[in-house]
Design a protein around this motif. Sequence first.
Motif, PDB file in Angstrom:
ATOM      1  N   THR A  40       0.862  -1.181   0.000  1.00 19.60           N
ATOM      2  CA  THR A  40       0.000   0.000   0.000  1.00 19.60           C
ATOM      3  C   THR A  40       0.895   1.226   0.000  1.00 19.60           C
ATOM      4  N   VAL A  41       0.301   2.384  -0.227  1.00 22.12           N
ATOM      5  CA  VAL A  41       1.049   3.646  -0.195  1.00 22.12           C
ATOM      6  C   VAL A  41       1.643   3.856   1.196  1.00 22.12           C
ATOM      7  N   GLU A  42       0.947   3.365   2.224  1.00 22.06           N
ATOM      8  CA  GLU A  42       1.430   3.515   3.607  1.00 22.06           C
ATOM      9  C   GLU A  42       2.535   2.524   3.946  1.00 22.06           C
ATOM     10  N   GLY A  43       2.777   1.537   3.075  1.00 19.88           N
ATOM     11  CA  GLY A  43       3.863   0.587   3.298  1.00 19.88           C
ATOM     12  C   GLY A  43       3.449  -0.794   3.759  1.00 19.88           C
ATOM     13  N   THR A  44       2.156  -1.087   3.827  1.00 15.57           N
ATOM     14  CA  THR A  44       1.703  -2.422   4.221  1.00 15.57           C
ATOM     15  C   THR A  44       1.972  -3.405   3.089  1.00 15.57           C
ATOM     16  N   PRO A  45       2.753  -4.464   3.326  1.00  8.32           N
ATOM     17  CA  PRO A  45       3.043  -5.431   2.257  1.00  8.32           C
ATOM     18  C   PRO A  45       1.778  -6.153   1.806  1.00  8.32           C
ATOM     19  N   LEU A  46       1.642  -6.325   0.477  1.00  8.69           N
ATOM     20  CA  LEU A  46       0.472  -6.991  -0.097  1.00  8.69           C
ATOM     21  C   LEU A  46       0.847  -8.230  -0.895  1.00  8.69           C
ATOM     22  N   ALA A  47       1.915  -8.139  -1.679  1.00  7.61           N
ATOM     23  CA  ALA A  47       2.266  -9.226  -2.587  1.00  7.61           C
ATOM     24  C   ALA A  47       3.730  -9.104  -2.972  1.00  7.61           C
ATOM     25  N   GLN A  48       4.212 -10.137  -3.657  1.00  5.99           N
ATOM     26  CA  GLN A  48       5.585 -10.108  -4.159  1.00  5.99           C
ATOM     27  C   GLN A  48       5.663 -10.830  -5.492  1.00  5.99           C
TER      28      GLN A  48
END
Length: 197
Positions: free
Chosen positions: A34-42
């Motif tokens: 996310t823009v806030e830095g929460t990891p979502l995927a790789q």
Amino acid sequence: MTEPDLFALEAVVVGQPKRSMWRRYTGPLLAVSTVEGTPLAQVKDINHQHFFLTRTSGEFILRIEKRSWYEPLQQFGPVRFHFADRADREVGTAAARGLVKSRQLTLRTEGGRRLLLTRRGQLSAEWHLTEPDPAGGPAPEILGRVTVSSIDSWTGLQQYDVEMTHHLDASERQTVIASVVCLHLVRRPPGEGSTVV
């Protein structure tokens, strides 16, 4: 806390994870957050031809397959990327042509919608997402933007800020995010060091 739905978001960040210059890097090719830095995927590079997009939990989302007309001379010919889901069903494509392939990517979504990801100028760090107009060029309505920046000038790590409008549905956003992976691959081919086009 539940993880946000990757394809429901109107803005995400796709970037190269930080790494040590002194050790061989074995992590993912790219990380999506996310823009806030929460990891979502790789994104994992399997063999420089196949790339897997997975959630941080490890759940498979998408396979990106890179195809070019003749691999040893791929920088001279067109390159095409096919996106497939877990059932191995094609859910979109991206294609690039020309010597500077990062000038424009032509996208096709799962629903058949055609989109263009076009660089604003030769030296611009911003790409606009539009639909093609009947004359073949990009239509004036901007459906999204991709802005690239360097997050580590020493090692040349890149970050792509992806903004999309509410006019795109989840499957179209999936194609856009996958195409940003493709944009990175045509700008910085695996094993090519810090080559940027």
